[in-house]
Enzyme design. Structure first.
Site, PDB file in Angstrom:
ATOM      1  N   THR A 151      20.277  37.578 -27.093  1.00 52.28           N
ATOM      2  CA  THR A 151      20.301  37.411 -25.637  1.00 52.28           C
ATOM      3  C   THR A 151      20.729  35.999 -25.255  1.00 52.28           C
ATOM      4  O   THR A 151      20.266  35.018 -25.844  1.00 52.28           O
ATOM      5  CB  THR A 151      18.882  37.648 -25.083  1.00 52.28           C
ATOM      6  OG1 THR A 151      18.451  38.919 -25.539  1.00 52.28           O
ATOM      7  CG2 THR A 151      18.865  37.577 -23.569  1.00 52.28           C
ATOM      8  N   ARG A 179      16.972  52.778 -24.298  1.00 54.26           N
ATOM      9  CA  ARG A 179      16.026  51.770 -24.812  1.00 54.26           C
ATOM     10  C   ARG A 179      16.201  50.455 -24.025  1.00 54.26           C
ATOM     11  O   ARG A 179      17.309  49.983 -23.805  1.00 54.26           O
ATOM     12  CB  ARG A 179      16.284  51.533 -26.296  1.00 54.26           C
ATOM     13  CG  ARG A 179      15.399  50.468 -26.936  1.00 54.26           C
ATOM     14  CD  ARG A 179      16.089  49.129 -26.985  1.00 54.26           C
ATOM     15  NE  ARG A 179      15.296  48.104 -27.657  1.00 54.26           N
ATOM     16  CZ  ARG A 179      15.566  46.803 -27.582  1.00 54.26           C
ATOM     17  NH1 ARG A 179      16.596  46.369 -26.891  1.00 54.26           N
ATOM     18  NH2 ARG A 179      14.813  45.928 -28.201  1.00 54.26           N
ATOM     19  N   GLY A 181      14.818  46.427 -23.916  1.00 56.04           N
ATOM     20  CA  GLY A 181      14.075  45.388 -24.634  1.00 56.04           C
ATOM     21  C   GLY A 181      13.364  44.455 -23.665  1.00 56.04           C
ATOM     22  O   GLY A 181      13.101  44.798 -22.505  1.00 56.04           O
TER      23      GLY A 181
END
Ligand code: GLY
Length: 308
Positions: A151, A179, A181
């Site tokens: 990230t 999904r 995070g």
């Protein structure tokens, strides 16, 4: 107006963006604009395979992106998750801070919003990455944070005393569709409070969320630790807790900027980051866990530090 400004960002890939953010802050720009400018530089670069254009896809071959933004004066935040087909998740996330409700949108809802607001659309799957996915899909593997750069997080302080934090990512490679995070989750992936500072996390989201890492580090700063102590303690405590309870802890790193412009970094891996302030031009550093502390050294030859 205070004179002090500062900016910190994750991974070597943020070097150019950090320089652009620093330039803006040095000209009296606002921390929110600096964060967005820095992150967009990474989102637009197809050579970085964990963010934006050229990002790595999910198991079905779709590049779905997450982004988050927080303004430290108002505590307003905006976030998007699992968004496909748009150029800049950070820009869309930032636009959501003006809402009193509906600040965190995902998937179709986020895409409908972005289309309605006229945000630029873009297919983020490059030919190079599509070929790679075709070869590697279906392989039996543990999903880990993309080795070397994950990230992109920016935390900035402007000369008016406002801090902001922002993040953008394509998440884990070959993740399940849908999904999400830590990155777009306020408190885990990012947090900003101008009375304390701003923070951003990178690594395996499922681990980072267990400790609400960005918020936790800022609370340690608020309670009297230095920026460096707060960042390294937050990462170390969560790592130790996960090892004790689950037998292992995956990769986690954290950048932190205090309201006075000092920075801190915590990591349980080898973690490059970039920092600049009104006295120092942008410098790449390498942080590494070392016992209960984190060793931070400037990187003199950036070409020697490979991330991919
Ligand atoms: N830290 C990025 C993710 O887990 O998606």
């Amino acid at each position: 107006m205070k004179n002090r400004w500062a900016v910190i960002s994750t991974w070597k890939m943020s070097q150019n963006g950090c320089a652009a953010a620093a330039e803006l802050l040095g000209q009296g720009g606002r921390s929110g604009d600096a964060v967005v400018r820095g992150i967009q530089d990474v989102e637009d670069n197809p050579d970085f395979h964990s963010v934006g254009f050229g990002g790595l896809p999910d198991e079905e071959g779709n590049v779905s992106l997450d982004g988050g933004f927080m303004d430290g004066d108002t505590l307003r935040f905006g976030a998007v998750a699992s968004i496909q087909g748009f150029r800049s998740p950070i820009l869309i996330a930032r636009s959501l801070i003006q809402n009193d409700r509906n600040n965190f949108l995902c998937a179709k809802g986020a895409e409908d919003y972005a289309r309605m607001m006229g945000f630029e659309e873009r297919n983020n799957l490059t030919e190079e990455i599509r070929e790679r996915w075709k070869k590697e899909r279906g392989r039996d593997q543990k999903l880990t944070a993309y080795d070397g750069h994950d990230t992109v997080c920016f935390a900035a302080l402007d000369c008016y005393g406002t801090v902001s934090a922002g993040v953008s990512t394509s998440g884990l490679y070959l993740k399940k569709p849908g999904r999400i995070g830590d990155s777009p989750v306020v408190g885990s992936g990012f947090y900003a409070d101008s009375r304390i500072g701003a923070a951003g996390a990178t690594g395996v989201g499922e681990e980072i969320m267990k400790g609400v890492l960005s918020y936790q580090a800022l609370q340690m700063l608020r309670c009297g630790k230095s920026a460096q102590e707060a960042a390294e303690t937050a990462v170390k405590e969560l790592t130790d807790t996960l090892v004790k309870r689950n037998g292992h802890a995956d990769a986690m790193s954290l950048i932190l900027l205090s309201k006075d412009g000092s920075f801190g970094v915590g990591t349980n891996i080898r973690f490059p980051f970039v920092f600049a302030d009104d006295h120092h031009s942008p410098q790449l550093y390498l942080a590494q866990a070392h016992g209960s502390h984190c060793m931070v050294e400037p990187v003199m030859d950036a070409d020697e530090l490979t991330e991919d």
